[in-house]
Scaffold this active site. Structure first.
Site, PDB file in Angstrom:
ATOM      1  NE  ARG A  51      -6.176  -6.114   0.907  1.00 19.37           N
ATOM      2  CZ  ARG A  51      -5.142  -6.174   0.079  1.00 19.37           C
ATOM      3  NH1 ARG A  51      -4.234  -5.237   0.099  1.00 19.37           N
ATOM      4  NH2 ARG A  51      -5.035  -7.177  -0.764  1.00 19.37           N
ATOM      5  CB  SER A 108      -1.264  -2.209   0.737  1.00 17.83           C
ATOM      6  OG  SER A 108      -0.524  -2.839  -0.264  1.00 17.83           O
ATOM      7  CD  GLU A 166       6.885   4.326   7.318  1.00 19.21           C
ATOM      8  OE1 GLU A 166       8.007   4.790   7.610  1.00 19.21           O
ATOM      9  OE2 GLU A 166       6.680   3.695   6.267  1.00 19.21           O
ATOM     10  CG  PHE A 188       5.923  -0.060   8.411  1.00 15.78           C
ATOM     11  CD1 PHE A 188       7.041  -0.847   8.658  1.00 15.78           C
ATOM     12  CD2 PHE A 188       5.287  -0.172   7.191  1.00 15.78           C
ATOM     13  CE1 PHE A 188       7.509  -1.723   7.704  1.00 15.78           C
ATOM     14  CE2 PHE A 188       5.748  -1.048   6.221  1.00 15.78           C
ATOM     15  CZ  PHE A 188       6.866  -1.829   6.479  1.00 15.78           C
ATOM     16  NE  ARG A 197      -2.354  -8.717   1.686  1.00 14.14           N
ATOM     17  CZ  ARG A 197      -2.589  -9.683   0.801  1.00 14.14           C
ATOM     18  NH1 ARG A 197      -3.219 -10.777   1.172  1.00 14.14           N
ATOM     19  NH2 ARG A 197      -2.222  -9.550  -0.454  1.00 14.14           N
TER      20      ARG A 197
END
Lengths: 277, 282, 362, 333
Positions: free
Chosen positions: C47, C74, C95, C120, C204
Site C-alpha cells: 500500500r 489505509s 462509495e 466495497f 495491504r
C-alpha cells in the site's frame, strides 16, 4: 457562435409540442419506450436546450459546453426528440429508436448519441456523475454549468443522497438538479410507494438552495434555471411539479402509461390532440 | 424498569460503564490494538442500553421476547463485547481469545458471539436490517423493540437514508436509532470529510422523531431511551454527542486514535487514568 | 506470512524500489522481460508503494485526480492528499457516489483514481462500476485496496475474495493484480497511459520484492519467472511469491516447475497459458481470492477451450473468511507453500494418468 | 396441489406469471412468507400475493440495497422473505446480499425475472449479464434457474419450502419456448423430481454434452435435434441449479462424451460456462465451448434478435459441438 437565442415563449412551446409529437411517433413505431415520464419532463428539456444551456450542436463534445445528465435515463425519447430538434442529429434518425444497431438506445448512451453527456438508465446514478462533472469544471476553472434531471421516484435511491450531501459539501454552485415531480412511479403513486416528502425540507437539510416551479410553465422554468446560475456557494435544486403524460389527455396522471407503448390508433389521437394544443 | 431511584440507577450505570472501559482497554491492548476511538465513544450508550434499557436475558440470548440490538458501526465490536461480557452473556475470558483463529472476538462483530444478532463491519447496513426486524415484530404483534447504533460518519452512506425513508414509511415506532456523534470518521473530522450538519434536520426531514443527548451522561441517555417512542407512529433517533476516545486523555477527540495498537506505557497510562476517574466518580 | 519468511538471502543487492524518479529505459525492449526469479528478503509494503506511485504519477500528470471514501489513511491515498491536496477529493463514506463522481470527472478530461477497499469497490459500488464506468468505457481507474484475505484482522466483511470474479465479469474492464511493489508501481504507469477503465487490486501488507528495476510491465502480458517442464504454477498477486517458494522446494525433490506470473487477469494472456499447458501438460493456479471467478476460472476457461490439461486450484474454496493473523489465515484457508506443493502433486498424478492428453491437440 | 394441477394453472404462462402464481399458493400455505420489493412487485408478478396479503408485501421504494437489508432483518425475525429485484439491481445490492444475507446464512430468497437479455429493448443498463458472476462468487449462496413455467412453479415452491438459506432464483420474464416447456412437462408429469443441486439429463447422447438452463435450455434441445440430423448424438442436461453445480453430472459428461458445450444468457465469464470449465479442468480435461455473451455490453433490441446477434443460438451450438468433435482447438474469441 450562438450561445443562446432570443426566442419567444411561443416558439419554445411550439418546439415542445413538436418534440412531444415525435416522442409519440418514436414510441409507437418502436412499440417500446417510456411515454409518461418523457412527456412530463419535455418542457424542462426544451427550456434547457433551446434557451438556457450553452451548447453547439455542431460540436457535441465542445469542452466548454454546459452539460446535461438525464438521470432518469428511461425518458430517453424526450431527450432524443429535443436533441434532434436542436440539430444534434437528423430527425429521421428518431425512427430508428430502440432498433438493433441504432444509436438511439432505450436508455441514453453517451458513446452512441451525439449530445448525450452521460450514459444512464439505472436510477440514482446521474447526480453523482453530474457532481463529478461540476467538480471537474471547478478544478479546471471552467465556467460551464451542469444540469441533472432526476425523477421523483429516483430520490428513493440512497446514492442520490450521497451525491446531494457531497455537492453541498463541495459548494458546487455550478450544479443544478431538477426534479421531474410527476408524483407517479412504475408501480403507483410515489407517496404510497415510499414517501419522499417533505421534499424541499430534505434538500434544505442537506444544504441546497431550493426552488419550486410549475414544470410546464416555460417562463417559470427558465426563470428558475437562470436564478440557479446566480446562486453562490451552494447547488440549487428545482422541484418542478409536472404531470405524467402531459399533453395527451388520456395519458395524463395515469400510472399505466409509464412504459406502455400506444397503439397506432391511440397515437393518432394523441398527435391530433397535440396539434390542437 | 429502574425509574425508582434515579441517583442509584445512574451510579450503577456509571460503574458498569467504567468497568466496561477497563475491560475494553485490557482486551484491545492484549490483542495488539483495535478501534479504540469508536469503542470508547460508544461505551456509555451501550452500558446504558444493556444495563438499564434493553429487555434481555443474558443466559438466554435467543429469548423470544427480547429487545433487539444491532451494532451498525461494526468496528465498535470490542466495545459491545466488553459490555456483553460484563452483562453475563459469556465469561470475560472469552475476550482473551481475540488473537486466536476461530475466535468470536474480532475487529468487527461476528454472529459466533452470544448476544450478537447480526454480523456487521461494512458501514451502512445495520439500519436496513433493523428496519426489517422491526417490521417483522410489528407483523407478529410483538412488543419487542429494535435498537440500532450507527456511527456518524456512517451516515454518509446512501443506504442509511434508504433505511431512514423506509422506517418512516412503515411508521416503525418500535425502532430506535442512536447515532454515536463523535465528530470523527476514519480519515478526519466528519465536517471536513463530508459535512453532516444540520444533522438533526436531516433526520426530521426523513420523518423521524429526533432527540439529542449527551452521549457520556448516563442519566441523559437513560432519560432519552426511556422516552421512546418520542412520537407515536414515528421511528425515534437519538443523536448522542460523544467524544471519540472518551476516557483516555491522549485518545480523546483525536483522529489518530480511530484504531491502532497501544504501547505498554500508553496502556498503563490509560488504565491509570480510568482508575483515577473511577475513584473520583465514587 | 510465515511461509514467506523462509526467504534466503538476496543474490544481488536490491535496487531501491521506492525511488520516485521516472525511470528512463535505456534498452528498447518491446516485450516484458523476465526478471530475477527469486524473491528477495526485502519486504516492501504494497500500500505504501501504491501511495508513493500515485504521488509520482500525479506529479507527472496533472490530469490525475484521486478520490477516496474516508479510508485514505489505509489505502495510502493520504500521501497524495498531503502532496497534491488540490487534486484529492474526499467523498466521505459513500462509495457509490464516489464511482459516479469519478465517471463525471473523466468526462471532463480528468483521469480519476477512485480508491477504497476492494470489497466495497466490487460489491458496494458494483452496479455503478458497471453502469457508470464500464458501459460508457470511461477512463476511470478503480482501486481495490486491502484485497484478499490479508486485511489486518478486519474479518469477513472486509476481506475481498470475490472482487476479481465480479470485475472480470463486467465488460470493458482491465483487471490488474500486481505481485510486488515493483510490479505495482510499473503497472501504475501503464494504467495511467491506458485509456479506459481499469481495476487495480492492491494488497495491504509488505511482501518480498521479486521484480528488479529493469522489469518492464506490459498490460495483458504474463511473465515466466522460472522455467520448467514438469508442470506449471500460474500465480497472481502476492501469491506469486508463494508459488516461487513451492517451485524451489519441489526443485529440491527433482521437479522442475514453470512459474508464470499473471498480472493482468483480464484480458488474460492466452498465449502464455496455452504455452504452459502444452509444454508442461498440467497447471496449478495460485491466488489470494475465491477459486470461483478469478485466476483459476480464467485459466480453466482458456485451457478447456484451447488446450485441455488438468488444472488444480489453490485459493479460498468458496467460504467466508474471518479475523486472524496472516499466518493463521494462510494455513487455515489453504494458501501456504505446502498447499501449493500438494496441489502440484495432485495435478502431476492426473498428468501421469494421461488425463488431458487424449484431446490435447496442441 | 399435484404437479398436474400446477401444470394446468401455469400452462402457456410467462416465467414471471408462473412465479406469481406459485408465490400466491405458497403464501396461502405458509404465513411466514413475505415479499420485499423495490418498486417492482408488479413487474415480478408479486401483485397477486400483495393483493391477497397486503400486510406481508413491502414495497420499500427504489432502494434495492435497503430492500436486501430489510429482507435480512425479516429473516432474523423468523420470516421467509423473497426480495424481488430487477436483474441488474442484484449488482446494486451486491454488498448487502453478501454481508447481510450470505455471510450470516439467512433464509432470504433473491428473485429476479429480468436477468440476461430478456429486457432487450429496455436498454443496456437493464440487461444483466453479470448477475451470476456476482452471486456465484458469494459463499453460502444457492442459485437456481428454472427452464419452463411448470419448473418455475415447482422450483419456487421447493426453494421456499425445503431450502433454508440464501438463494438466488433467476426466472424469465417472458414465456419459455415450447421445446423446453414440453420436455419439462414430460419430465415432471412423468414423475421426475426437482432436487436442488441435481442436474436432469433430458436427453441421452454419447458424442457431446450440452449443458444449459433457463431460457437457453430450449436452444440446447433444438441444437440436439439439429445435431441428430447430422448423426451426432448429443446429451442435453438441464442444469437448473447453477450453484452448487452438479459436478457428478458434469463428470459423467466428461467421461462419457467427447466434449461439452455450455449455454447461458449471461457473460461467458462468471456463469455456467465458467463453472463447468472449472469442474472439467479439474477432472479430465476435454474441450469445452461456451455459448453466451462474449464479455460485451449488448445492443438493444428484442431478445430473440439479440440472441441471434451475439450467437446464443442452436446453430452456434451445433457449430461449437462439431468443432469439438472435429478436434479443432481454438479459442472462440
Amino acid at each position: 457562435m450562438e450561445l443562446s437565442r432570443a426566442v419567444s415563449m411561443d416558439y419554445l412551446r411550439e418546439v415542445s409540442i413538436e418534440a412531444r409529437r415525435n416522442v409519440m411517433k418514436m414510441i409507437t413505431h418502436a412499440q417500446a419506450g417510456h411515454v409518461g415520464g418523457a412527456l412530463s419532463c419535455m418542457d424542462i428539456l426544451v427550456a434547457l436546450y433551446f434557451e438556457v444551456m450553452r451548447v453547439d450542436p455542431a460540436r457535441p463534445r465542445w469542452e466548454d459546453r454546459d452539460r446535461f445528465v438525464l438521470s432518469k435515463g428511461h425518458a430517453s425519447v424526450a431527450l432524443y426528440a429535443v436533441l434532434a430538434e436542436r440539430g444534434f442529429f437528423p430527425k429521421r434518425d428518431l425512427m430508428t429508436f430502440d432498433q438493433i444497431g441504432s444509436r438511439l438506445q432505450g436508455h441514453v448512451d453517451m458513446t452512441k448519441t451525439p449530445g448525450v453527456d452521460m450514459s444512464t438508465g439505472s436510477l440514482g446514478h446521474g447526480l453523482s456523475a453530474a457532481a463529478g462533472m461540476a467538480l471537474g469544471g471547478k478544478l479546471a476553472s471552467k465556467d460551464f454549468r451542469v444540469h441533472a434531471l432526476l425523477g421523483d421516484g429516483e430520490l428513493q435511491e440512497g446514492q442520490v443522497w450521497e451525491a446531494v450531501m457531497f455537492a453541498a459539501g463541495r459548494r458546487l454552485d455550478n450544479l443544478t438538479a431538477i426534479i421531474d415531480y410527476n408524483k407517479l412511479q412504475l408501480y403507483g403513486a410515489v407517496a404510497e410507494m415510499l414517501p419522499i416528502e417533505p421534499l424541499l425540507m430534505k434538500w434544505q437539510a442537506f444544504g441546497w438552495h431550493t426552488m419550486e416551479v410549475d414544470g410546464h410553465d416555460m417562463a417559470q422554468i427558465i426563470g428558475s434555471l437562470r436564478r440557479a446560475a446566480m446562486e453562490k456557494d451552494r447547488p440549487t435544486v428545482i422541484v418542478a411539479h409536472t404531470v405524467k403524460g402531459k399533453g395527451v389527455s388520456f395519458m395524463e396522471r395515469k400510472v399505466e402509461w409509464h412504459a406502455k407503448p400506444p397503439t397506432h390508433k391511440e397515437c393518432e389521437r394523441a398527435l391530433a390532440e397535440l396539434r390542437e394544443a | 424498569m429502574l425509574s425508582e431511584a434515579p441517583e442509584q440507577v445512574a451510579e450503577m450505570l456509571r460503574q458498569k460503564s467504567m468497568e466496561a472501559r477497563l475491560l475494553l482497554i485490557n482486551t484491545l491492548h492484549e490483542s495488539g490494538g483495535g478501534h479504540y476511538g469508536g469503542c470508547l465513544s460508544e461505551l456509555d450508550i451501550l452500558a446504558v442500553l444493556y444495563n438499564g434499557i434493553l429487555n434481555i436475558r443474558p443466559d438466554d440470548p435467543e429469548w423470544e421476547g427480547r429487545d433487539h440490538f444491532i451494532l451498525s458501526k461494526g468496528h465498535g465490536a470490542i466495545g459491545l463485547a466488553s459490555v456483553l461480557a460484563l452483562r453475563g452473556f459469556f465469561p470475560r475470558e472469552v475476550l482473551k481469545t481475540s488473537k486466536k483463529l476461530d475466535s468470536c472476538v474480532g475487529w468487527h462483530t461476528t454472529i459466533k458471539m452470544p448476544g450478537i444478532e447480526h454480523p456487521t463491519g461494512s458501514l451502512g447496513h445495520g439500519l436496513s436490517v433493523a428496519v426489517g426486524l422491526a417490521v417483522a415484530k410489528k407483523l407478529d404483534k410483538k412488543q419487542s423493540r429494535v435498537f440500532v447504533l450507527l456511527g456518524d460518519g456512517e451516515c454518509d452512506e446512501g443506504s442509511v437514508w434508504e433505511g431512514a425513508m423506509a422506517a418512516s414509511k412503515y411508521r416503525l415506532d418500535n425502532l430506535v436509532a442512536i447515532v454515536d456523534r463523535n465528530g470523527i470518521s476514519y480519515d478526519s473530522r466528519t465536517e471536513e470529510v463530508m459535512p453532516l450538519e444540520p444533522f438533526a434536520d436531516k433526520w426530521k426531514a426523513f420523518g423521524w422523531a429526533v432527540r439529542s443527548a449527551d452521549g457520556h451522561s448516563v442519566g441523559d441517555l437513560w432519560n432519552a431511551f426511556s422516552a421512546v417512542p418520542f412520537e407515536a407512529g414515528k421511528p425515534s433517533v437519538v443523536i448522542a454527542s460523544t467524544i471519540k476516545g472518551k476516557g483516555v486523555s491522549f485518545m480523546e477527540n483525536s483522529v489518530a486514535w480511530h484504531a491502532g495498537p497501544t504501547t505498554d506505557e500508553q496502556y498503563r497510562t490509560a488504565i491509570k487514568e480510568l482508575q483515577k476517574r473511577a475513584e473520583v466518580a465514587r | 506470512m510465515r511461509s514467506l519468511r523462509r526467504t534466503r538471502s538476496a543474490r544481488e543487492p536490491l535496487q531501491n524500489s521506492e525511488r520516485h524518479e521516472r525511470e528512463v529505459p535505456t534498452v528498447d525492449e518491446s516485450k516484458a522481460r523476465a526478471p530475477r526469479a527469486e524473491p528477495t528478503s526485502k519486504l516492501v509494503s504494497m500500500r505504501d508503494a501504491f501511495g508513493k506511485g500515485l504521488v509520482d504519477a500525479g506529479r507527472r500528470n496533472d490530469r490525475i485526480v484521486v478520490l477516496d471514501a474516508d479510508l485514505a489513511s489505509s489505502t495510502r491515498t493520504s500521501m497524495f492528499a498531503d502532496e497534491i491536496p488540490e487534486r484529492f477529493i474526499q467523498v466521505g463514506i459513500a462509495e457509490q457516489n464516489m464511482v459516479g463522481l469519478a465517471a463525471g470527472l473523466s468526462t471532463v478530461g480528468y483521469i480519476p483514481f477512485a480508491c477504497t477497499f476492494a470489497v466495497f469497490m466490487s460489491k458496494r459500488a458494483c452496479e455503478q462500476v458497471s453502469t457508470s464506468v464500464a458501459y460508457p468505457r470511461l477512463n476511470v481507474k478503480l482501486v481495490g485496496a486491502y484485497s484478499g484475505l490479508y486485511t489486518g484482522k478486519t474479518g469477513a466483511t472486509h476481506q475481498s475474495l470475490e472482487d476479481i470474479a465480479i470485475m472480470r465479469a463486467i465488460p470493458n474492464i482491465v483487471v490488474v493484480v500486481p505481485a510486488d511493489a515493483v510490479q505495482l508501481s510499473k503497472a501504475l504507469d501503464a494504467i495511467v497511459e491506458y485509456d479506459g477503465p481499469v481495476y487495480l487490486r492492491v494488497a495491504r501488507d509488505a511482501y518480498p520484492v521479486i521484480f528488479d528495476e529493469s522489469y518492464r510491465f506490459e498490460l495483458g502480458k504474463a511473465v515466466v519467472l522460472r522455467e520448467g517442464n514438469d508442470a506449471s504454477i500460474v500465480a497472481a498477486g502476492i501469491m506469486t511469491q508463494t508459488a516461487l517458494y513451492a517451485a524451489e522446494q519441489l526443485a529440491r525433490e527433482g521437479l522442475q516447475l514453470r512459474v508464470v506470473n499473471v498480472s493482468t487477469i483480464k484480458p488474460i494472456d492466452r498465449e502464455a497459458i496455452c504455452k504452459a499447458a502444452r509444454e508442461t501438460g498440467a497447471i496449478v493456479t495460485v491466488e489470494n481470492h475465491s477459486i470461483i471467478g478469478g485466476l483459476a476460472s480464467s485459466v480453466a476457461e482458456v485451457v478447456t477451450e484451447e488446450c485441455p490439461v488438468p488444472v488444480e486450484k489453490v485459493g479460498v474454496t468458496d467460504v467466508f473468511g474471518e479475523s486472524g493473523s496472516n499466518e493463521d489465515l494462510t494455513v487455515k484457508y489453504g494458501l501456504s507453500v505446502d498447499s501449493v506443493v500438494e496441489a502440484v502433486s495432485r495435478v502431476l498424478a492426473k498428468k501421469r494418468l494421461g488425463l488431458g492428453r487424449r484431446h490435447s491437440t496442441g | 396441489m399435484t404437479v398436474g394441477t400446477l401444470a394446468e394453472r401455469v400452462r402457456n404462462r410467462a416465467g414471471r406469471d408462473a412465479f406469481g402464481e406459485a408465490l400466491q399458493l405458497i403464501g396461502r400455505e405458509n404465513d411466514a412468507v413475505v415479499v420485499v420489493g423495490a418498486d417492482d412487485i408488479s413487474s415480478l408478478r408479486g401483485n397477486a400475493f400483495a393483493a391477497e396479503f397486503p400486510d406481508r408485501a413491502f414495497n420499500v421504494g427504489i432502494a434495492e440495497a435497503n430492500a436486501s437489508g430489510v429482507a435480512a432483518g425479516l429473516a432474523l425475525g423468523g420470516k421467509i422473505p423473497l426480495v424481488l429485484l430487477y436483474g441488474f439491481t442484484v449488482l446494486r445490492a451486491a454488498e448487502q446480499i453478501r454481508d447481510d444475507v450470505c455471510y450470516p446464512n439467512l433464509n432470504v430468497k433473491v428473485v429476479t425475472t429480468s436477468s440476461g437479455l430478456v429486457m432487450g429493448e429496455g436498454g443496456v443498463t437493464h440487461h444483466c449479464t453479470e448477475d451470476l458472476a456476482v452471486t456465484r462468487s458469494l459463499a453460502n449462496m444457492t442459485i437456481v434457474q428454472p427452464a419452463s413455467a411448470l419448473e418455475t412453479a415447482i422450483v419456487t415452491k421447493a426453494v421456499v419450502e425445503r431450502l433454508k438459506g440464501p438463494t438466488f432464483l433467476r426466472i424469465a420474464r417472458c414465456r419459455y419456448e415450447d421445446r423446453a416447456e414440453q420436455a419439462l412437462q414430460d419430465y415432471y408429469l412423468g414423475g421426475g423430481a426437482f432436487e436442488v443441486g441435481k442436474a436432469v439429463t433430458l436427453r441421452e447422447g454419447d458424442d457431446i454434452t450440452l449443458i444449459a438452463s433457463g431460457l437457453m435450455l430450449s436452444i440446447a434441445l433444438h441444437a440436439a435435434d439439429l445435431l441428430a440430423e447430422s448423426g451426432v448424438s448429443a446429451r442435453v442436461m438441464n442444469m437448473h441449479t447453477i450453484k452448487p453445480l452438479d459436478s457428478a453430472a458434469v463428470i459423467d459428461g466428461v467421461t462419457q462424451t467427447r466434449g461439452i458445450v455450455t449455454l447461458e444468457d449471461h457473460n461467458v465469464l462468471g456463469g455456467i460456462g465458467e463453472a463447468v470449465c472449472g469442474v472439467v479442468s479439474e477432472t479430465r480435461p476435454i474441450p469445452v465451448r461456451r455459448i453466451g455473451v462474449r464479455d460485451t455490453y449488448c445492443a438493444i433490441g428484442p431478445m430473440d434478435e439479440l440472441f441471434e446477434k451475439y450467437g446464443l443460438t442452436a446453430e452456434a451450438t451445433v457449430e461449437a459441438a462439431k468443432e469439438i468433435l472435429a478436434g479443432g482447438s481454438r479459442g472462440s474469441r
